[in-house]
Design a protein around this motif. Structure first.
Motif, PDB file in Angstrom:
ATOM      1  N   SER A   9       1.193  -1.422  -0.096  1.00 26.64           N
ATOM      2  CA  SER A   9       0.409   0.035  -0.136  1.00 26.64           C
ATOM      3  C   SER A   9       0.830   1.328   0.041  1.00 26.64           C
ATOM      4  O   SER A   9       1.206   1.586   0.774  1.00 26.64           O
ATOM      5  CB  SER A   9      -0.885  -0.006   1.272  1.00 26.64           C
ATOM      6  N   THR A  33      -4.355  -2.279  -1.445  1.00 30.79           N
ATOM      7  CA  THR A  33      -5.523  -1.579  -1.191  1.00 30.79           C
ATOM      8  C   THR A  33      -5.420  -0.293  -2.154  1.00 30.79           C
ATOM      9  O   THR A  33      -4.753  -0.041  -2.652  1.00 30.79           O
ATOM     10  CB  THR A  33      -4.896  -0.757   0.661  1.00 30.79           C
ATOM     11  N   SER A  49      -7.877  -8.049  -2.015  1.00 29.86           N
ATOM     12  CA  SER A  49      -8.584  -6.536  -1.780  1.00 29.86           C
ATOM     13  C   SER A  49      -8.317  -7.359  -0.238  1.00 29.86           C
ATOM     14  O   SER A  49      -8.276  -8.298   0.796  1.00 29.86           O
ATOM     15  CB  SER A  49      -9.466  -6.858  -1.315  1.00 29.86           C
ATOM     16  N   GLU A  51     -10.423  -5.547   2.078  1.00 31.93           N
ATOM     17  CA  GLU A  51     -12.064  -5.991   2.490  1.00 31.93           C
ATOM     18  C   GLU A  51     -11.528  -8.278   2.363  1.00 31.93           C
ATOM     19  O   GLU A  51     -12.553  -8.342   3.646  1.00 31.93           O
ATOM     20  CB  GLU A  51     -12.584  -6.128   1.617  1.00 31.93           C
ATOM     21  N   GLU A  58     -13.938  -1.371   4.113  1.00 34.45           N
ATOM     22  CA  GLU A  58     -13.218   0.580   3.733  1.00 34.45           C
ATOM     23  C   GLU A  58     -14.217   0.915   4.379  1.00 34.45           C
ATOM     24  O   GLU A  58     -15.642   0.565   3.809  1.00 34.45           O
ATOM     25  CB  GLU A  58     -12.673   0.070   2.831  1.00 34.45           C
ATOM     26  N   GLY A  62     -12.254   6.131   4.278  1.00 34.89           N
ATOM     27  CA  GLY A  62     -10.894   5.699   4.234  1.00 34.89           C
ATOM     28  C   GLY A  62     -10.015   5.465   5.360  1.00 34.89           C
ATOM     29  O   GLY A  62      -8.743   4.617   5.538  1.00 34.89           O
ATOM     30  N   LYS A  65      -9.119   1.235   7.506  1.00 32.28           N
ATOM     31  CA  LYS A  65      -9.583   0.104   6.588  1.00 32.28           C
ATOM     32  C   LYS A  65      -8.191  -1.377   6.894  1.00 32.28           C
ATOM     33  O   LYS A  65      -8.855  -2.311   6.398  1.00 32.28           O
ATOM     34  CB  LYS A  65      -9.384   0.329   5.035  1.00 32.28           C
ATOM     35  N   THR A  66      -7.468  -0.940   7.320  1.00 27.98           N
ATOM     36  CA  THR A  66      -6.259  -2.125   7.562  1.00 27.98           C
ATOM     37  C   THR A  66      -5.851  -1.864   9.443  1.00 27.98           C
ATOM     38  O   THR A  66      -5.385  -2.948   9.902  1.00 27.98           O
ATOM     39  CB  THR A  66      -4.857  -1.446   7.245  1.00 27.98           C
TER      40      THR A  66
END
Length: 513
Positions: A9, A33, A49, A51, A58, A62, A65-66
């Motif tokens: 990413s 991502t 992804s 997700e 997400e 944003g 998300k991680t």
């Protein structure tokens, strides 16, 4: 056997296609991502992804998300502890073996003109530093990379042995923590400045390596040159070198001193510096005239000096400078003729600097001491001659006042105890760094010689007694500018009156240690 996984990413996508392809060729699955995934997908590189890994969408534009156990568990889980492996199996967490992340462009954002605070805040990366720190902490098992320059090393090691070396992972982990520390330091500096906090309880600074120097102050000392992460436009760090050998440690310090002095003057001015003290300053109608005055101020000390000119260097001036051994010449620009003349000396450093930015360099000064750091704002106090106080029977003439103003602008850049003897366009004698003030007076007047007669004198701090004024009077000095403030001011005033000297107090001291 579970396939190895890499999480990619990046904001800076330099080299990312080749790196991702190299990982994929080693049979490594790639998690990605947003924009990075789109780029990799477009190149036909298979990606998973976030997700799909987290089974969680997400959200919040944003922001989230991680930040998920299936990501951080995969990064932090130790492969040598059964309890960690059992927890990963129980909760469906698959190890992540490679992390390639670089961060939201916070620096680039705040460097933009008229950036809003909201825009700056939105470019503070949270998930990126978190993943980097997790991976770097677990570097015995995870390879983490933040710099595109390291991609080739990782791919080479993978192609040779199927894994990266522990020593490489250790170096990359250290680099990650330097990177996140610098990133956080920049954010802290921005927010601290935004709220007007001048004395934070902790001070975290960040600089970028500009140059590894051949040696330091002396040949047995190691040295490096670091530049502000947010560059200062009017500085030796931002100057462009057009010609000559690389700068040395002492060159950089001397050039910095010369650049600081040059800020004081708007008319055509030439500043010559040796060992961080001016040895000659001249002003004139043209830069050539200014150079002649600076050179004549001390034609001996200028040898091996640093020269700063605040106008373009023309051919005529270049011809004169070419006759001397000089270390550096800094100017806004060089005419082609001037450059051709001066560049014939292969070691002479020719540098350009944007003098239109000279009033923007207002950062705090930082000086290291054993065990600590001193921080102060620069000596940029605005002074006006109309606020000076005439304390003697005689008032300075208009010509003397011009000379006093010139001398006063100069003396603030001379190492204390500092004395400057000057006329209205040229320094005539400079006494610097002496342990007593009368010693500096004697040096400055001795250097000025017969020119001291009818000249003026500036002192960076008050005279503790009348002996310096008496010495000046005996050698023809006609006017003196000094801060005042001594318990024996009257003794100095009386001595000035005795010799018909006009003396003014500024009520401002300019020590420079």
């Amino acid at each position: 056997m579970i396939k190895k996984r890499a999480l990619i990413s990046v904001s800076d996508k330099t080299g990312i296609i080749a790196f991702a392809k190299g990982l994929a060729e080693q049979g490594i699955e790639i998690i990605s991502t947003g924009g990075t995934k789109a780029v990799l997908d477009q190149e036909g590189i298979a990606t998973i992804s976030i997700e799909e890994v987290t089974d969680f969408p997400e959200m919040m534009d944003g922001r989230v998300k991680t930040l998920h156990p299936k990501i951080h568990g995969g990064l932090l889980g130790r492969r040598d502890l059964s309890s960690h492996l059992e927890a990963m199996e129980q909760y469906g967490i698959q190890p992540i073996d490679f992390v390639c992340v670089n961060l939201y462009p916070f620096k680039e954002t705040i460097l933009k003109k008229d950036v809003t605070r909201e825009e700056a805040i939105e470019n503070i990366d949270i998930g990126g530093p978190s993943m980097l720190r997790s991976a770097a902490k677990n570097h015995p098992f995870v390879t983490v990379v933040v710099d595109p320059k390291d991609y080739d090393q990782i791919l080479m090691e993978l192609s040779e042995s199927g894994e990266t070396m522990l020593s490489t992972r250790q170096k990359l982990a250290a680099k990650v923590f330097r990177h996140t520390a610098a990133y956080d330091a920049l954010i802290a500096e921005y927010l601290t400045d935004a709220v007007g906090e001048h004395e934070p309880e902790t001070l975290t600074l960040t600089y970028d390596l500009k140059q590894v120097l051949r040696y330091g102050e002396n040949s047995h000392q190691h040295a490096s040159f670091y530049q502000n992460t947010l560059p200062t436009s009017f500085s030796i760090a931002s100057a462009t070198q057009l010609h000559g050998k690389e700068l040395s440690y002492n060159n950089i310090k001397d050039a910095d001193a010369a650049i600081r002095i040059s800020r004081e003057f708007d008319q055509p001015t030439v500043v010559a510096v040796k060992h961080m003290n001016p040895c000659g300053i001249g002003i004139g109608e043209t830069i050539n005239e200014a150079y002649q005055s600076a050179y004549a101020a001390d034609p001996v000390s200028i040898f091996g000096g640093i020269i700063v000119l605040n106008r373009e260097v023309d051919g005529e001036t270049a011809e004169k400078m070419h006759k001397l051994f000089l270390e550096i010449i800094i100017a806004p620009s060089f005419s082609q003729e001037a450059f051709n003349i001066l560049s014939s000396k292969k070691n002479l450093r020719l540098m350009t600097l944007d003098f239109s930015k000279k009033d923007e360099s207002k950062e705090d000064e930082k000086v290291s001491v054993l065990g600590g750091l001193l921080v102060q704002n620069q000596d940029l106090i605005e002074e006006k001659t109309e606020n000076w106080q005439v304390v003697t029977k005689r008032t300075p003439t208009d010509d003397e006042l011009k000379a006093l103003e010139f001398a006063w602008k100069t003396v603030k850049h001379v190492k204390s105890n500092a004395i400057v003897v000057a006329n209205s366009h040229q320094t005539l004698g400079i006494g610097a760094g002496q342990m007593n003030r009368v010693g500096s007076v004697q040096i400055a007047i001795s250097q000025a010689g017969k020119k001291a007669n009818e000249a003026v004198l500036a002192s960076d701090a008050f005279f503790p007694m009348g002996d310096s004024v008496e010495y000046a009077g005996k050698h023809g000095i006609k006017a003196i500018v000094q801060p005042g403030g001594s318990i024996k001011d009257q003794e100095s005033i009386d001595m000035a009156d005795k010799y018909g000297i006009a003396m003014v107090f500024t009520d401002v001291r300019h020590f420079r240690h």
